[in-house]
Design an enzyme around this catalytic site. Structure first.
Site, mmCIF file in Angstrom:
data_model
loop_
_atom_site.group_PDB
_atom_site.id
_atom_site.type_symbol
_atom_site.label_atom_id
_atom_site.label_comp_id
_atom_site.label_asym_id
_atom_site.label_seq_id
_atom_site.Cartn_x
_atom_site.Cartn_y
_atom_site.Cartn_z
ATOM 1 N N THR A 105 0.865 -1.180 0.000
ATOM 2 C CA THR A 105 0.000 0.000 0.000
ATOM 3 C C THR A 105 0.902 1.230 0.000
ATOM 4 O O THR A 105 2.056 1.161 0.445
ATOM 5 C CB THR A 105 -0.946 0.013 1.214
ATOM 6 O OG1 THR A 105 -0.171 -0.009 2.420
ATOM 7 C CG2 THR A 105 -1.867 -1.205 1.196
ATOM 8 N N GLY A 107 1.312 4.206 1.663
ATOM 9 C CA GLY A 107 1.959 4.677 2.882
ATOM 10 C C GLY A 107 2.898 3.655 3.490
ATOM 11 O O GLY A 107 3.974 3.989 3.988
ATOM 12 N N CYS A 108 2.511 2.385 3.436
ATOM 13 C CA CYS A 108 3.328 1.328 4.029
ATOM 14 C C CYS A 108 4.605 1.093 3.224
ATOM 15 O O CYS A 108 5.661 0.791 3.787
ATOM 16 C CB CYS A 108 2.524 0.036 4.126
ATOM 17 S SG CYS A 108 1.076 0.199 5.190
ATOM 18 N N THR A 109 4.506 1.241 1.912
ATOM 19 C CA THR A 109 5.699 1.123 1.075
ATOM 20 C C THR A 109 6.646 2.286 1.331
ATOM 21 O O THR A 109 7.868 2.109 1.433
ATOM 22 C CB THR A 109 5.308 1.072 -0.419
ATOM 23 O OG1 THR A 109 4.408 -0.019 -0.622
ATOM 24 C CG2 THR A 109 6.528 0.907 -1.297
ATOM 25 N N ALA A 112 8.303 1.624 4.713
ATOM 26 C CA ALA A 112 9.300 0.549 4.639
ATOM 27 C C ALA A 112 10.566 1.012 3.923
ATOM 28 O O ALA A 112 11.689 0.708 4.349
ATOM 29 C CB ALA A 112 8.696 -0.664 3.920
#
Length: 212
Positions: A105, A107-109, A112
Site C-alpha cells: 500500500t 503509505g506502508c511502502t 518501509a
C-alpha cells in the site's frame, strides 16, 4: 454525544481497496497532498458515513495497552522466510517494532523504504527493526524482495499481536493503525509513536531517540 459507525458492503475488502490505489507505486509517490482536509494535517476531517441495512459489522475499537515504561506482551510469529521469531530474541539490544496496515500500500511502502534507507543508522545505534502486519509470510517475502528491505517482517495473521499490544485503529477502527514502539535492551518501551498519514515521521522520531 452522537455515535458513528463505519459500514461497508459485505463484499468490500479494505485490504484490497488499499492495494488497488497504487499498483505501480514507487517510494517517492506521496500518500496525500498537503492540501488534504485530513485531521492529520491540522484541518477538520470531513466525510459522510454511508448507511446500509446489509452492511458488515464495524470493527471493534482497540485502545492502547502498551505504553512508555511498560513491557509489551511477548509474541511468536513467522517472518518472511517462514522462520519462527520471538520478541525475546531481541533482548539485550534496542528494537524498533512497527505495526503497519498492509504490504504494497502507498503509505506502508513509503514507510518501509524510509526504514530501508536509514537502516545503517539503526545498525550504528545497535538497534533492530521489525515490521508487523496481518499479511502472510509469502506476501512479506515478495514485498521485502521487491523493495530490497534488509530487516525482518513478521506475519500477524488474524491480528492477534496487534490486539494484544492494543494498537489503535483509525477511521473508527476501519483502518489498521500505524504505530511504532522503541524497546530498550531490557525490553522496556521507551517510545510509542502513532501517525497514519506521515509514515516517514516514524523513522525520524525513532532515530531521534536512539541517537539521543
Amino acid at each position: 454525544m452522537a455515535s458513528f459507525t463505519v459500514t461497508a458492503p459485505k463484499h468490500y475488502s479494505l485490504h484490497s481497496f488499499l492495494r488497488s490505489q497504487s499498483p505501480n507505486y514507487t517510494c517517492h509517490y506521496p500518500l496525500l497532498p498537503t492540501s488534504s482536509t485530513s485531521q492529520f494535517y491540522g484541518r477538520p476531517l470531513s466525510f459522510s458515513l454511508p448507511s446500509s441495512t446489509n452492511a458488515a459489522s464495524p470493527l471493534p475499537s482497540i485502545f492502547a495497552k502498551v505504553s512508555k515504561g511498560s513491557k509489551p506482551p511477548p509474541f511468536t510469529l513467522k517472518d518472511q522466510d517462514g522462520k519462527t521469531v520471538t520478541l525475546s530474541k531481541f533482548k539485550g539490544k534496542p528494537v524498533v517494532v512497527y505495526f503497519y496496515p498492509a504490504d504494497e500500500t502507498p503509505g506502508c511502502t513509503k514507510q518501509a523504504c524510509a526504514f530501508r534507507d536509514s537502516y545503517e543508522k539503526f545498525k550504528k545505534a545497535g538497534a533492530e527493526v521489525v515490521g508487523i502486519s496481518g499479511d502472510d509470510p509469502s506476501s512479506h517475502k515478495a514485498f521485502a524482495k521487491k523493495y530490497r528491505l534488509p530487516f525482518t517482517l513478521l506475519s500477524d495473521e488474524g491480528n492477534r499481536v496487534r490486539k494484544e499490544w492494543g494498537v489503535p485503529g483509525d477511521f473508527f477502527g476501519a483502518l489498521p493503525g500505524r504505530e511504532t514502539y522503541v524497546l530498550d535492551k531490557n525490553g522496556v518501551v521507551q517510545l510509542v509513536y502513532n501517525n497514519q498519514f506521515q509514515p516517514e515521521k516514524h523513522i525520524d522520531e525513532t532515530l531521534k531517540l536512539l541517537q539521543g
